[in-house]
Design a protein around this motif. Structure first.
Motif, PDB file in Angstrom:
ATOM      1  N   PRO A  25      62.447  17.585   9.664  1.00  0.00           N
ATOM      2  CA  PRO A  25      63.903  17.772   9.618  1.00  0.00           C
ATOM      3  C   PRO A  25      64.273  19.244   9.773  1.00  0.00           C
ATOM      4  CG  PRO A  25      63.114  16.587   7.665  1.00  0.00           C
ATOM      5  CD  PRO A  25      61.899  17.075   8.391  1.00  0.00           C
ATOM      6  N   SER A  26      65.373  19.481  10.406  1.00  0.00           N
ATOM      7  CA  SER A  26      65.820  20.847  10.657  1.00  0.00           C
ATOM      8  C   SER A  26      66.031  21.603   9.341  1.00  0.00           C
ATOM      9  CB  SER A  26      67.126  20.760  11.450  1.00  0.00           C
ATOM     10  OG  SER A  26      67.589  22.033  11.685  1.00  0.00           O
ATOM     11  N   GLY A  27      65.477  22.809   9.253  1.00  0.00           N
ATOM     12  CA  GLY A  27      65.629  23.634   8.050  1.00  0.00           C
ATOM     13  C   GLY A  27      64.695  23.262   6.922  1.00  0.00           C
ATOM     14  N   ALA A  39      56.480  25.603  13.779  1.00  0.00           N
ATOM     15  CA  ALA A  39      57.717  25.057  13.200  1.00  0.00           C
ATOM     16  C   ALA A  39      58.636  26.176  12.699  1.00  0.00           C
ATOM     17  CB  ALA A  39      57.385  24.085  12.078  1.00  0.00           C
ATOM     18  N   VAL A  40      58.052  27.212  12.082  1.00  0.00           N
ATOM     19  CA  VAL A  40      58.885  28.317  11.571  1.00  0.00           C
ATOM     20  C   VAL A  40      59.376  29.189  12.729  1.00  0.00           C
ATOM     21  CG1 VAL A  40      58.864  30.418  10.145  1.00  0.00           C
ATOM     22  CG2 VAL A  40      57.855  28.307   9.254  1.00  0.00           C
ATOM     23  N   LYS A  41      58.456  29.486  13.663  1.00  0.00           N
ATOM     24  CA  LYS A  41      58.818  30.334  14.808  1.00  0.00           C
ATOM     25  C   LYS A  41      59.948  29.707  15.638  1.00  0.00           C
ATOM     26  CE  LYS A  41      55.748  31.557  17.989  1.00  0.00           C
ATOM     27  NZ  LYS A  41      56.517  32.209  18.999  1.00  0.00           N
ATOM     28  N   GLU A  42      59.900  28.382  15.775  1.00  0.00           N
ATOM     29  CA  GLU A  42      60.904  27.685  16.588  1.00  0.00           C
ATOM     30  C   GLU A  42      62.186  27.401  15.799  1.00  0.00           C
ATOM     31  OE1 GLU A  42      60.597  26.814  19.976  1.00  0.00           O
ATOM     32  OE2 GLU A  42      58.887  28.159  19.760  1.00  0.00           O
ATOM     33  N   GLY A  43      62.211  27.787  14.528  1.00  0.00           N
ATOM     34  CA  GLY A  43      63.412  27.573  13.720  1.00  0.00           C
ATOM     35  C   GLY A  43      63.586  26.130  13.263  1.00  0.00           C
ATOM     36  N   ILE A  44      62.503  25.340  13.320  1.00  0.00           N
ATOM     37  CA  ILE A  44      62.595  23.942  12.853  1.00  0.00           C
ATOM     38  C   ILE A  44      62.503  23.950  11.326  1.00  0.00           C
ATOM     39  CG2 ILE A  44      61.553  21.635  12.944  1.00  0.00           C
ATOM     40  CD1 ILE A  44      60.214  22.531  15.628  1.00  0.00           C
ATOM     41  N   ALA A  45      61.482  24.621  10.804  1.00  0.00           N
ATOM     42  CA  ALA A  45      61.330  24.750   9.344  1.00  0.00           C
ATOM     43  C   ALA A  45      61.814  26.138   8.914  1.00  0.00           C
ATOM     44  CB  ALA A  45      59.864  24.569   8.958  1.00  0.00           C
ATOM     45  N   SER A  46      62.384  26.204   7.704  1.00  0.00           N
ATOM     46  CA  SER A  46      62.841  27.510   7.224  1.00  0.00           C
ATOM     47  C   SER A  46      61.690  28.256   6.544  1.00  0.00           C
ATOM     48  CB  SER A  46      64.017  27.340   6.264  1.00  0.00           C
ATOM     49  OG  SER A  46      63.641  26.501   5.195  1.00  0.00           O
ATOM     50  N   ASN A  90      60.071  19.621   1.309  1.00  0.00           N
ATOM     51  CA  ASN A  90      60.798  18.377   1.589  1.00  0.00           C
ATOM     52  C   ASN A  90      60.328  17.700   2.876  1.00  0.00           C
ATOM     53  OD1 ASN A  90      61.987  20.069   3.370  1.00  0.00           O
ATOM     54  ND2 ASN A  90      64.031  19.984   2.486  1.00  0.00           N
ATOM     55  N   ALA A  91      59.288  18.262   3.482  1.00  0.00           N
ATOM     56  CA  ALA A  91      58.614  17.579   4.592  1.00  0.00           C
ATOM     57  C   ALA A  91      57.124  17.866   4.438  1.00  0.00           C
ATOM     58  CB  ALA A  91      59.113  18.097   5.925  1.00  0.00           C
ATOM     59  N   ILE A  92      56.320  16.806   4.544  1.00  0.00           N
ATOM     60  CA  ILE A  92      54.872  16.980   4.400  1.00  0.00           C
ATOM     61  C   ILE A  92      54.189  16.414   5.641  1.00  0.00           C
ATOM     62  CG2 ILE A  92      52.823  16.333   3.050  1.00  0.00           C
ATOM     63  CD1 ILE A  92      54.566  16.298   0.562  1.00  0.00           C
ATOM     64  N   THR A  93      53.401  17.251   6.304  1.00  0.00           N
ATOM     65  CA  THR A  93      52.630  16.770   7.442  1.00  0.00           C
ATOM     66  C   THR A  93      51.148  16.748   7.049  1.00  0.00           C
ATOM     67  OG1 THR A  93      52.662  19.054   8.284  1.00  0.00           O
ATOM     68  CG2 THR A  93      54.189  17.511   9.301  1.00  0.00           C
TER      69      THR A  93
END
Ligand code: SAM
Length: 237
Positions: free
Chosen positions: A18-20, A37-44, A90-93
């Motif tokens: 999820p975004s952020g 994910a962080v570099k692309e701004g998907i994860a904060s 809040n997201a676990i891969t």
């Protein structure tokens, strides 16, 4: 693969974050997924968890090289124990492992799950163990994907608690847990290829057991014969 260009498998996994999100990537190895994910701004923010020293050091080095030390914490530990509190992420891969290991990591780390996170799980084999665990523990499967990369077939399972809908409704439970309720309904080309290969493999084992006449393998033969019937029937629909 690097932090700018993920494998197709991990790129598809990243689309379900999820975004952020505050992401925890368990079994992160080189930390490619959290860095991307962080570099692309998907994860904060992200946590990269690794239990083995070598991959842990690779993750530390990768995060440093990408200049993301302030956004990504690399922690050494077994499974979800790297989370400081339940709900820290809040997201676990959990990707690139067998389904039974992913299930073990989830089960042993249950107290670190608040029930509010999105689980994005990518087993290489044995996805049925994860589906059975999710059902038992009250997690709703919300999406599934199957893809082929470099001749290997991968599945992605996404789950969340408190989501409406039951993807298993109207399906044979055993077939749906084994093959995936969303994947079974869609039956795309990769899915058909996977199960045709599996059927060939199982039929060969059954034949070998028959030829060997080994009484001790009879139980295995019966179980495989039953699974073959379930899969053949599901593929006809
Ligand atoms: N997740 C990456 C991917 O999909 O490309 C790396 C996959 S690699 C095959 C699996 C990684 O999980 C290894 O680095 C291994 O050390 C790590 N691992 C295995 N069991 C683990 C556990 N219980 N806790 C944390 N990491 C684990």
């Amino acid at each position: 693969m690097n932090v700018d260009k993920l494998s197709k498998r991990l790129e598809r996994v990243s689309t379900y974050i999820p975004s952020g999100a505050i992401l925890a990537d368990i079994g992160s190895d080189h930390a490619y997924l959290p860095c991307y994910a962080v570099k692309e701004g998907i994860a904060s923010k992200a946590i990269a968890g690794e239990v083995v020293e070598g991959p842990y050091q690779s993750a530390v080095a990768q995060v440093k090289e990408t200049g993301l030390e302030e956004h990504i914490a690399v922690r050494k530990g077994n499974g979800l124990e790297v989370l400081l509190t339940a709900g820290e992420a809040n997201a676990i891969t959990i990707c690139g492992m067998g389904g039974s290991l992913i299930t073990r990591i989830l089960n042993e780390g249950k107290e670190k799950l608040s029930g509010k996170e999105r689980l994005i799980l990518q087993p290489n084999i044995g996805a049925q163990f994860i589906r059975a665990w999710l059902l038992e523990e009250g997690w709703e499967l919300t999406a599934e994907e199957i893809l082929e990369e470099d001749g290997k077939i991968y599945e992605i399972l996404v789950a969340q608690k408190g989501e409406p809908g039951n993807p298993y409704a109207g399906l044979n439970d055993e077939a749906a847990i084994l093959m995936g309720p969303f994947l079974l309904k869609e039956q795309n080309e990769v899915f058909k290829k996977k199960w045709k290969q599996e059927l060939i493999h199982w039929r060969r084992i059954v034949q070998q057991v028959e030829e060997s006449g080994n009484e001790r393998s009879l139980e295995k033969k019966e179980e495989l014969t039953r699974l073959i019937e379930i899969v053949e029937e599901a593929l006809q629909k």
